[in-house]
Design an enzyme around this catalytic site. Structure first.
Site, PDB file in Angstrom:
ATOM      1  N   ARG A  32       0.694  -1.305   0.129  1.00  0.00           N
ATOM      2  CA  ARG A  32       0.190  -0.019   0.094  1.00  0.00           C
ATOM      3  C   ARG A  32       0.825   1.261   0.114  1.00  0.00           C
ATOM      4  O   ARG A  32       0.571   2.275  -0.666  1.00  0.00           O
ATOM      5  CB  ARG A  32      -0.963   0.076   1.191  1.00  0.00           C
ATOM      6  CG  ARG A  32      -2.154  -0.997   1.272  1.00  0.00           C
ATOM      7  CD  ARG A  32      -2.980  -1.168   2.528  1.00  0.00           C
ATOM      8  NE  ARG A  32      -1.975  -1.415   3.576  1.00  0.00           N
ATOM      9  CZ  ARG A  32      -1.794  -2.734   3.973  1.00  0.00           C
ATOM     10  NH1 ARG A  32      -2.335  -3.547   3.444  1.00  0.00           N
ATOM     11  NH2 ARG A  32      -0.834  -2.985   5.001  1.00  0.00           N
ATOM     12  N   ASP A  45       9.394  -6.531  -5.009  1.00  0.00           N
ATOM     13  CA  ASP A  45       8.523  -7.067  -3.967  1.00  0.00           C
ATOM     14  C   ASP A  45       8.304  -8.587  -4.143  1.00  0.00           C
ATOM     15  O   ASP A  45       8.148  -9.232  -5.085  1.00  0.00           O
ATOM     16  CB  ASP A  45       7.103  -6.373  -4.032  1.00  0.00           C
ATOM     17  CG  ASP A  45       6.189  -6.658  -2.760  1.00  0.00           C
ATOM     18  OD1 ASP A  45       6.000  -5.859  -2.224  1.00  0.00           O
ATOM     19  OD2 ASP A  45       5.855  -8.103  -2.347  1.00  0.00           O
ATOM     20  N   THR A  81       9.101  -2.260   3.513  1.00  0.00           N
ATOM     21  CA  THR A  81       8.965  -3.604   4.281  1.00  0.00           C
ATOM     22  C   THR A  81       8.760  -3.792   5.700  1.00  0.00           C
ATOM     23  O   THR A  81       9.201  -2.937   6.050  1.00  0.00           O
ATOM     24  CB  THR A  81       9.957  -4.674   3.585  1.00  0.00           C
ATOM     25  OG1 THR A  81      11.139  -4.544   4.329  1.00  0.00           O
ATOM     26  CG2 THR A  81      10.388  -4.275   2.052  1.00  0.00           C
ATOM     27  N   CYS A 115      11.314   5.080   5.977  1.00  0.00           N
ATOM     28  CA  CYS A 115      10.173   5.510   6.839  1.00  0.00           C
ATOM     29  C   CYS A 115       9.420   4.250   7.169  1.00  0.00           C
ATOM     30  O   CYS A 115       8.366   4.518   7.666  1.00  0.00           O
ATOM     31  CB  CYS A 115       9.477   6.689   6.215  1.00  0.00           C
ATOM     32  SG  CYS A 115      10.281   8.257   5.505  1.00  0.00           S
ATOM     33  N   ALA A 116      10.101   3.129   7.278  1.00  0.00           N
ATOM     34  CA  ALA A 116       9.301   1.675   7.507  1.00  0.00           C
ATOM     35  C   ALA A 116       9.522   1.483   8.694  1.00  0.00           C
ATOM     36  O   ALA A 116       8.970   1.438   9.784  1.00  0.00           O
ATOM     37  CB  ALA A 116       9.717   0.930   6.408  1.00  0.00           C
ATOM     38  N   ARG A 117      10.900   0.509   8.982  1.00  0.00           N
ATOM     39  CA  ARG A 117      11.124  -0.008  10.054  1.00  0.00           C
ATOM     40  C   ARG A 117      12.711   0.260  10.264  1.00  0.00           C
ATOM     41  O   ARG A 117      13.246   0.025   9.575  1.00  0.00           O
ATOM     42  CB  ARG A 117      10.983  -1.388  10.410  1.00  0.00           C
ATOM     43  CG  ARG A 117       9.310  -1.567  10.738  1.00  0.00           C
ATOM     44  CD  ARG A 117       9.269  -1.008  12.274  1.00  0.00           C
ATOM     45  NE  ARG A 117       7.587  -1.160  12.551  1.00  0.00           N
ATOM     46  CZ  ARG A 117       6.942  -0.033  12.805  1.00  0.00           C
ATOM     47  NH1 ARG A 117       7.410   1.133  12.243  1.00  0.00           N
ATOM     48  NH2 ARG A 117       5.569  -0.169  13.159  1.00  0.00           N
ATOM     49  N   GLU A 148      15.025   3.398  19.398  1.00  0.00           N
ATOM     50  CA  GLU A 148      14.212   4.697  19.525  1.00  0.00           C
ATOM     51  C   GLU A 148      13.956   5.124  20.931  1.00  0.00           C
ATOM     52  O   GLU A 148      13.405   4.263  21.582  1.00  0.00           O
ATOM     53  CB  GLU A 148      12.769   4.286  18.665  1.00  0.00           C
ATOM     54  CG  GLU A 148      13.245   4.197  17.139  1.00  0.00           C
ATOM     55  CD  GLU A 148      12.023   4.209  16.469  1.00  0.00           C
ATOM     56  OE1 GLU A 148      11.022   4.413  17.021  1.00  0.00           O
ATOM     57  OE2 GLU A 148      12.046   4.332  15.151  1.00  0.00           O
ATOM     58  N   HIS A 159      10.442   9.421  14.313  1.00  0.00           N
ATOM     59  CA  HIS A 159       9.352   8.262  13.903  1.00  0.00           C
ATOM     60  C   HIS A 159       7.873   9.076  13.669  1.00  0.00           C
ATOM     61  O   HIS A 159       7.274   9.090  14.570  1.00  0.00           O
ATOM     62  CB  HIS A 159       9.013   7.392  15.111  1.00  0.00           C
ATOM     63  CG  HIS A 159       8.571   6.052  14.557  1.00  0.00           C
ATOM     64  ND1 HIS A 159       8.739   4.680  15.002  1.00  0.00           N
ATOM     65  CD2 HIS A 159       7.534   5.561  13.463  1.00  0.00           C
ATOM     66  CE1 HIS A 159       8.119   3.792  14.209  1.00  0.00           C
ATOM     67  NE2 HIS A 159       7.587   4.403  13.384  1.00  0.00           N
ATOM     68  N   GLY A 176       5.963   8.974  10.701  1.00  0.00           N
ATOM     69  CA  GLY A 176       5.474   8.225   9.777  1.00  0.00           C
ATOM     70  C   GLY A 176       3.793   8.501   9.863  1.00  0.00           C
ATOM     71  O   GLY A 176       2.961   8.868   8.864  1.00  0.00           O
ATOM     72  N   ALA A 177       3.222   8.337  11.039  1.00  0.00           N
ATOM     73  CA  ALA A 177       1.830   8.237  11.096  1.00  0.00           C
ATOM     74  C   ALA A 177       1.309   9.453  11.998  1.00  0.00           C
ATOM     75  O   ALA A 177       0.268   9.587  12.632  1.00  0.00           O
ATOM     76  CB  ALA A 177       1.441   6.870  12.026  1.00  0.00           C
TER      77      ALA A 177
END
Length: 529
Positions: free
Chosen positions: A154, A174, A206, A233-235, A264, A282, A284-285
């Site tokens: 997504r 992917d 990922t 910006c994932a993990r 973190e 962090h 991102g959200a």
């Protein structure tokens, strides 16, 4: 499979709509933020559900202390702060909100790409320091550059479509999503070996798992274009932080934008302080829209789960998700029922137990694994020290040593279609059961290749036995049941094979001692479904 959630703990800050939705649907909610591990261990035993974000560490110790816990809801996407294996073993659903922060995370990634290209944060910091350094912050256009995207789910898709509007060429990899799918949103599917040296910018989207940890490392940086710019910006951990710093210092990597870190907040500030690194805590959200969406989504998903209307965002229970879909729910019920029948014949299941689950029919092409999970649930009921359900059945079967083989055919010449066969082999015997769905109900069609004259509903108290084809056997069995005060509600037989036939009875209660049937019955078992 019903889940009752009466009391739920929210351990981090989520949007107020989350609590409101849950309470409107009869769930008592307690909000207790910033709990220490010891406080969480003491608190969690009182709750059926837990809602977290990324800050709460749901370890095996926490899960084992949570005797009543049925659901862990992550208001967001990543669940690497939850011990999935321990949750699964204990039959606890782990659920996230797969769409809640997609747009916010994608927009942040795009902003990071633009900041790397034009050195906007560095220029702003220079201005705040009282400087006017136009030449120092010479940037580059995005137009015509190649963006390599690792992970095309997504968020990766949303990043691709946005950056294409800047004239960037998008290539990507992917391991799950096929090339023809990503081509529809303008991404050229390539291998990782091709992506590294052909990308001007590389962004990763990922989950963090063994196969993605340290995906960008010394070896892969060496394969990249000199001066490549990377975004995470994932993990934290997908990019090896030490390797990244070495690549930055050597000039192999020309810039990095990091929103996530292995630890973190990060204690090693070598990367954070590097002049060509853009670092964020962090975020991102961290938009009002994402927080509201994630809060609403996780509450609505839990309410729908309790009502049995749908199951969205489940990480560790694919079979359970199918169990609430009207089209597949009866097949999950059939699998469990056939597993219970097989267990009744096999007795104790162990490392000597081998099971084959075979489905036939186009409509069952993608349900074989879920039906097999339901079969293992039926096999293990009553045997496991853990409460067995569709979440942990496959794991517990594997730990018990049961071998389960799954087979599917769209069609078999001369055979029935839309059927499921379960064959169980132990050290002493082997039996095969064929079932299907009729008028949305699980039915038994055959035992050991012998077909019943009518489909047998798999429900209630069932007595199944094999005997010589002789009317006197029925009279004898009926007499034994009558003497025990048991009535026969259903009776069906198969065609005779080598003089023997299988018989099945629906009875008002189970017989206390099956040995009473031995003078006239060769094989017998009974069960309640």
């Amino acid at each position: 499979m019903a889940f009752s959630v009466r009391r739920l703990l929210i351990s981090e800050s989520v949007d107020a709509s989350c609590k409101k939705i849950l309470e409107e649907n009869g769930i008592k909610v307690a909000e207790k933020k910033n709990l220490t591990k010891d406080e969480l261990l003491a608190e969690i035993k009182d709750y059926d559900g837990l809602i977290i974000r990324s800050g709460t560490k749901v370890t095996a110790d926490v899960i084992n202390a949570a005797k009543n816990l049925k659901i862990i809801g992550r208001a967001g996407t990543g669940v690497d702060n939850v011990d999935i294996d321990a949750s699964t073993r204990n039959g606890i659903i782990v659920m996230n909100t797969p769409n809640g922060n997609t747009i916010s995370a994608a927009e942040l990634t795009c902003a990071m790409i633009m900041c790397l290209a034009r050195k906007i944060p560095q220029g702003a910091a220079s201005m705040r320091a009282g400087n006017w350094e136009r030449k120092k912050f010479m940037g580059m256009e995005l137009y015509g550059k190649t963006l390599g995207i690792v992970g095309l789910g997504r968020i990766g898709k949303e990043v691709a479509t946005r950056m294409q509007s800047f004239g960037m060429k998008t290539i990507g990899y992917d391991p799950i999503i096929p090339a023809e799918v990503v081509a529809k949103f303008g991404v050229e599917f390539v291998s990782l070996d091709y992506l590294w040296p052909h990308s001007d910018f590389i962004t990763v989207h990922t989950p963090l798992m063994p196969s993605t940890e340290g995906l960008l490392n010394d070896e892969t940086f060496a394969k990249c274009k000199k001066g490549v710019k990377v975004i995470n910006c994932a993990r934290g951990g997908i990019i090896d932080e030490n390797a990244l710093l070495r690549a930055m210092e050597s000039g192999q990597c020309g810039g990095a934008a990091l929103d996530v870190f292995v630890e973190e907040p990060p204690k090693n500030l070598g990367l954070v302080n590097h002049p060509n690194v853009i670092a964020c805590p962090h975020l991102g959200a961290s938009t009002y829209e994402a927080q509201e969406r994630c809060g609403k989504d996780i509450a609505a998903q839990i309410v729908d789960m309790v009502k049995g209307s749908s199951l969205v965002g489940v990480i560790n229970a694919r079979a359970l998700s199918h169990a609430v879909i009207p089209e597949s729910k009866p097949w999950i019920q059939l699998g469990e029922a056939l597993g219970m029948v097989a267990k009744a014949f096999a007795g104790q299941v162990n490392s000597q137990t081998n099971v084959q689950v075979a489905t036939v029919g186009l409509s069952l092409t993608n349900t074989g694994h879920c039906i097999a999970t339901a079969v293992t649930l039926g096999l293990l009921k009553g045997d496991s020290e853990n409460h067995v359900n569709l979440i942990n059945a496959s794991l517990l079967a594997k730990e018990t040593g049961v071998t389960v083989v799954i087979k599917h055919d769209d069609t078999v010449p001369g055979a029935l279609t839309d059927v499921c066969a379960v064959e169980i082999t132990t050290s002493s015997a082997s039996h095969k059961f064929l079932g299907s769905i009729q008028t949305s109900l699980p039915v038994l069609l055959e035992v050991d290749g012998a077909a019943f004259k009518q489909a047998v509903p798999l429900c209630g108290n069932l007595l199944i036995y094999k005997a010589v084809e002789n009317p006197q056997v029925l009279q004898f069995v009926a007499g034994v049941l009558a003497s025990a005060g048991i009535q026969i509600e259903l009776y069906n037989v198969t065609n005779a094979v080598d003089g023997d036939q299988w018989c099945i009875m629906g009875i008002t209660s189970l017989l206390a001692d099956l040995n009473l049937l031995k003078p006239h019955v060769k094989v017998s078992t009974q069960l309640t479904i």
